[in-house]
Scaffold this active site. Structure first.
Site, mmCIF file in Angstrom:
data_model
loop_
_atom_site.group_PDB
_atom_site.id
_atom_site.type_symbol
_atom_site.label_atom_id
_atom_site.label_comp_id
_atom_site.label_asym_id
_atom_site.label_seq_id
_atom_site.Cartn_x
_atom_site.Cartn_y
_atom_site.Cartn_z
ATOM 1 N N ARG A 120 0.853 -1.185 0.000
ATOM 2 C CA ARG A 120 0.000 0.000 0.000
ATOM 3 C C ARG A 120 0.892 1.239 0.000
ATOM 4 O O ARG A 120 1.462 1.615 1.020
ATOM 5 C CB ARG A 120 -0.886 -0.022 1.252
ATOM 6 N N HIS A 141 -3.888 4.095 4.570
ATOM 7 C CA HIS A 141 -4.975 3.111 4.622
ATOM 8 C C HIS A 141 -6.260 3.731 4.086
ATOM 9 O O HIS A 141 -6.943 3.143 3.241
ATOM 10 C CB HIS A 141 -5.168 2.639 6.051
ATOM 11 N N TYR A 153 3.851 5.144 11.423
ATOM 12 C CA TYR A 153 4.159 3.746 11.723
ATOM 13 C C TYR A 153 5.016 3.046 10.668
ATOM 14 O O TYR A 153 5.275 1.853 10.799
ATOM 15 C CB TYR A 153 2.860 2.949 11.927
#
Length: 369
Positions: free
Chosen positions: A267, A271, A280
């Site tokens: 990705r 998200h 993160y």
């Protein structure tokens, strides 16, 4: 390149990041995968990839400008979606999550349809039966239950057992594999030999949780515990994604039961538009995956094989830009729904109870005027 074997823990790959074509791949189980296309079909796959990415980019831009409430980007996952989407036959049924804009495009649905959902003006808008593509599902993993039940119905209706049979594909992410609904779907599909393919796009993160904190073993290996095969494919390779999905669907439609496909991809963006991935994951990780970009490898292949030139690439970019501009104008022109319209389209034959609720609701709103 010649045929090669899938390394232990590796995946099926038919197009390398450098744009080198692999004729065929044979797995440890002796299954051989290949994908042969005409020059026009290769160019068509490239056009699909570029168009889908451009429309996705427009979706994120519209959200950032306050025109959408949310947007779930597919950036980096175009090959997995276009490859699997083009592998579907007209009679096959697809059950998406909320990110399968590329599959939706491949099913011939007007790309504006998910924008109504994310703008909050409708609940989806397309006819799942007419397009053989179910409505988007935001509840993580629940679409696999819908797909399993539907696929069992396909068998009960006698629509399997031949090359013209119907198969079902259920899309899910790596995070969804931790959901109970997905476990139940695997159990029922395996026991009832359902004609279904579970297509897991492993983009390495369940929102902010990395894969190594979700599973101790490769996701595709879970299929063995439910009694059906699993296969990992290079999810950034549109040719391999097509070949593996087409083979799994054909197995399903001819009565050979379910398959779990793990499309190993990444990705590239957030998200959803409400997520901040810089909190993160590190930038160097993203950069390393950019070298495996699904679009650039197809472009290199087309150039090396002299299947396309700069004129073609410029034409594709311009067509995608025009389509995105048209999409933007249509999204901005969407009318705001009237509150009473939430009672529409609940039952196909109508309901006196819903009619009574609508009347009371309209009366209540009118009292404020």
């Amino acid at each position: 390149m010649d045929q090669h074997d899938v390394p232990p823990g590796g995946y099926v790959q038919l197009l390398t990041p450098d744009g080198e074509r692999v004729d065929s791949v044979t797995t440890a189980e002796g299954v051989t995968y290949t994908a042969d296309f005409t020059d026009e079909e290769y160019r068509g796959l490239y056009r699909d990839l570029v168009t889908v990415r451009r429309l996705d980019t427009e979706g994120l831009a519209l959200q950032r400008q306050g025109e959408l409430g949310l947007w779930a980007s597919l950036l980096g996952q175009e090959a997995a979606q276009v490859g699997s989407g083009r592998a579907l036959r007209p009679q096959d049924m697809a059950f998406p999550t909320y990110r399968e804009h590329g599959v939706l495009y491949c099913r011939g649905i007007d790309p504006i349809m998910p924008f109504g959902l994310f703008r909050g003006v409708d609940q989806g808008g397309w006819d799942p039966d007419a397009h053989k593509f179910h409505l988007y599902t935001l509840v993580i993993g629940s679409q696999t239950l819908h797909a399993t039940g539907y696929s069992m119905g396909v068998t009960m209706d006698g629509r399997t057992g031949s090359a013209d049979g119907e198969a079902v594909i259920a899309y899910l992410g790596d995070g969804a594999t931790s959901q109970g609904e997905v476990n139940e779907s695997f159990v029922w599909s395996g026991v009832f030999n359902a004609p279904i393919v579970f297509f897991c796009q492993n983009n390495q993160y369940a929102i902010s949780l990395p894969l190594e904190r979700q599973a101790r073993a490769p996701l595709y290996q879970r299929a063995g515990g439910y009694g059906f095969p699993g296969i990992r494919v290079d999810g950034n390779d549109v040719l391999a994604s097509y070949a593996v999905t087409r083979a799994a669907l054909d197995n399903a439609r001819t009565g050979q039961g379910p398959t779990l496909i793990e499309a190993y991809t990444y990705r590239m963006g957030a998200h959803t538009s409400s997520d901040d991935p810089t909190r993160y994951r590190i930038a160097s990780e993203v950069e390393s995956w950019k070298a495996k970009d699904p679009i650039s490898r197809v472009k290199q292949f087309l150039l090396k094989q002299q299947i396309a030139d700069d004129g073609f690439f410029g034409e594709v970019d311009e067509d995608a830009r025009r389509l995105a501009l048209d999409l933007r104008e249509r999204v901005l022109a969407m009318p705001d729904p009237k509150p009473v319209e939430m009672f529409d389209h609940i039952y196909p034959e109508g309901s006196h109870l819903v009619d009574a609720q609508r009347a009371r609701f309209a009366e209540y709103h009118a009292s404020f005027e």
